[in-house]
Design an enzyme around this catalytic site. Structure first.
Site, PDB file in Angstrom:
ATOM      1  N   PRO A 100       0.851  -1.197   0.000  1.00 21.71           N
ATOM      2  CA  PRO A 100       0.000   0.000   0.000  1.00 21.71           C
ATOM      3  C   PRO A 100       0.888   1.250   0.000  1.00 21.71           C
ATOM      4  O   PRO A 100       1.979   1.251   0.597  1.00 21.71           O
ATOM      5  CB  PRO A 100      -0.790  -0.104   1.312  1.00 21.71           C
ATOM      6  N   LYS A 101       0.445   2.282  -0.669  1.00 21.98           N
ATOM      7  CA  LYS A 101       1.156   3.563  -0.662  1.00 21.98           C
ATOM      8  C   LYS A 101       0.642   4.368   0.535  1.00 21.98           C
ATOM      9  O   LYS A 101      -0.379   5.046   0.464  1.00 21.98           O
ATOM     10  CB  LYS A 101       0.912   4.302  -1.970  1.00 21.98           C
ATOM     11  N   VAL A 102       1.330   4.267   1.630  1.00 23.71           N
ATOM     12  CA  VAL A 102       0.875   4.849   2.888  1.00 23.71           C
ATOM     13  C   VAL A 102       0.882   6.372   2.782  1.00 23.71           C
ATOM     14  O   VAL A 102       1.849   6.978   2.308  1.00 23.71           O
ATOM     15  CB  VAL A 102       1.774   4.377   4.044  1.00 23.71           C
TER      16      VAL A 102
END
Length: 554
Positions: free
Chosen positions: A121-123
């Site tokens: 995931p692209k936090v």
């Protein structure tokens, strides 16, 4: 990764397929947009505040690049979005950016030339460097401009979500994202909730309460000098206490795998906000060669945009059957959730007057219920305030425009559309477009002019074939057989009273306000409306026309 990375890489981003043409007015729109973006950059990087969402910022950057192309205008040297975030503490290893791939096809192409790829995931948080010496947390440095950042060590030592002492006395340099902890966060349902700004604001204060510190977590996304084998790297990080990295990393083989995890994380609960996914190739350059620019070994694939930055081309005004004026913005077409949006309602004349939207302004739009375009806010005003002539609200009301008087075409057309719709006479083949054709052909100048139309008159309409003429004529003639109650609805009798209307037209028209008040379920306001409706000279003339035509009840 944060939006901090966006500007560094923007020159490498292709323009979106829906990008509009050049600004129609002059170059002032280019400088206005550039100035606004500069303000956003300063607010974002220096103050930790997000005046606009990342996706609107991205789109504004793309539009600025396109407009500069229009005038063969290169970005000035002073256009350095990260300048105000530059600190004094050097990063042991430079923070790289992320190129963002726009669609599935681009991701598939990127994957086609790589192997041993992992997805995470692209936090959506704030990027930092963590430096450990002999197993102890020595320094935490903010992202800054990728080379120099702020020393956040004092605040970081209070955060339980950051490992303060490793289980082994080793030296270690990591890069990751500080995020605000969220419970069961589903990005597709709630969006980012401004979580990134919350963390940035807290860290910029340099002093955290215990409660605030407990709300911050850490996601490690890079170990520059770590093992070349990505699975080994993740396992080692987990043993050292950085468990999120292993938990939220998956190996992928192809675009189907990437699309699956992107969709999954977009629609399932996570403990942090995320705005897309990041694809990592295990093979990467040695840490000493990392630069504050986009690397070849990692890219981002953002989630579907929830908002679009739309350029207003024109302001129109729709006048409804009851005289309500609804401003409609005509937009340079934009893509939103795989839909092309070219217009959006402002909602009311009062709201339009408050927002003062003019051609050349840029607005944020989203989809209500994932279907209906919705105006959210004005993002940037055009320096040139184009004059817009709005209809006079005092001229339109529930009893205006029964005829094609000046300024009445829109309301009359709305009345006719209501009349033939399911809420009125339910006339087949008689929609708004058909009524408009009849008006433009000069066959309708009043609300009931169509009652006397014949085949010879319809034959003069260009584009109407024999079959179309026959269907329209049959539909119009069938209106005479509709029951009285249905005709009352078609004429637009105030709605709350329809179940309380007993008797024929003469009976109803003879009632005054007091008589209506004596009817169950009718209050003072509705009684006044009913009295005004039945006593209006135009309505009475319509009733007489229907009586002569032999319609039941009149």
């Amino acid at each position: 990764m944060m939006r901090l990375l966006i500007a560094l890489l923007f020159s490498a981003l292709p323009l979106l397929a829906w990008a509009e043409g050049c600004p129609e007015e002059d170059r002032s729109q280019v400088s206005s947009l550039a100035g606004q973006i500069k303000q956003w950059d300063d607010s974002y990087h220096r103050l930790g505040q997000s005046p606009v969402s990342d996706e609107l910022y991205d789109q504004a950057r793309q539009r600025l690049a396109r407009w500069r192309e229009c005038f063969a205008q290169a970005a000035p040297q002073a256009d350095k979005p990260l300048a105000s975030s530059r600190g004094t503490q050097p990063h042991p290893v430079a923070h790289t950016g992320l190129d963002k791939l726009l669609d599935e096809s681009a991701v598939a192409d990127w994957l086609g030339t790589r192997h041993d790829v992992w997805i995470q995931p692209k936090v959506d948080g704030v990027a930092v460097t963590l430096v450990y010496r002999q197993g102890l947390l020595s320094q935490v440095i903010s992202r800054g401009d990728g080379l120099l950042g702020q020393d956040w060590s004092a605040a970081a030592r209070k955060i339980p979500g950051i490992v303060q002492q490793l289980p082994a006395p080793i030296d270690l340099t990591l890069q990751g994202e500080l995020y605000w902890r969220l419970h069961e966060q589903v990005q597709s349902a709630t969006g980012g909730l401004n979580a990134r700004s919350k963390v940035a604001g807290l860290m910029n204060r340099l002093e955290l309460s215990d409660v605030e510190a407990a709300g911050i977590g850490l996601f490690v996304w890079a170990w520059p000098d770590g093992p070349a084998d990505f699975a080994e790297q993740l396992a080692t990080l987990a043993r050292l206490g950085f468990t999120d990295s292993q938990r939220y990393s998956q190996p992928i083989q192809n675009i189907a795998d990437a699309a699956h995890w992107r969709t999954y994380w977009y629609n399932h609960a996570l403990p942090f906000a995320s705005d897309g996914v990041v694809l990592h190739q295990a093979l990467r350059a040695p840490a000493k060669r990392w630069q504050a620019s986009t690397p070849y070994w990692a890219v981002a694939w953002k989630y579907p945009a929830a908002k679009a930055l739309a350029l207003v081309r024109k302001v129109n005004f729709k006048i409804g059957r009851t005289g309500r004026i609804t401003p409609i913005l005509e937009l340079e077409p934009v893509r939103l959730d795989d839909r092309q949006i070219s217009r959006v309602s402002v909602g009311s004349l009062k709201r339009w007057q408050t927002l003062d939207i003019r051609p050349g302004d840029q607005v944020s739009i989203s989809l209500a219920g994932q279907v209906i375009p919705r105006l959210d806010q004005v993002i940037l005003r055009n320096a040139t305030r184009v004059e817009v002539q709005a209809p006079d609200a005092r001229a339109y009301h529930a009893l205006s425009c029964w005829q094609l008087d000046p300024g009445c075409e829109e309301q009359l057309l709305s009345r006719l559309t209501w009349l033939s719709g399911n809420q009125g006479l339910a006339l087949p083949h008689m929609g708004r477009e058909t009524w408009n054709v009849l008006i433009q052909a000069g066959l309708i100048a009043g609300f009931l002019d169509w009652l006397t139309l014949d085949a010879a008159e319809l034959a003069n309409i260009e584009g109407f074939g024999d079959r179309s003429r026959a269907r329209v004529l049959d539909s119009l003639q069938s209106a005479r057989q509709r029951p009285f109650a249905q005709w009352l609805k078609a004429l637009g009798v105030p709605p709350a009273a329809r179940n309380n209307l007993e008797g024929d037209w003469q009976t109803l028209a003879s009632k005054d306000t007091q008589a209506w008040l004596a009817t169950d379920g009718i209050g003072p306001g509705r009684a006044a409306q009913l009295s005004a409706f039945f006593r209006d000279p135009h309505v009475q003339a319509l009733a007489e026309t229907l009586r002569v035509a032999g319609v039941d009840g009149f």
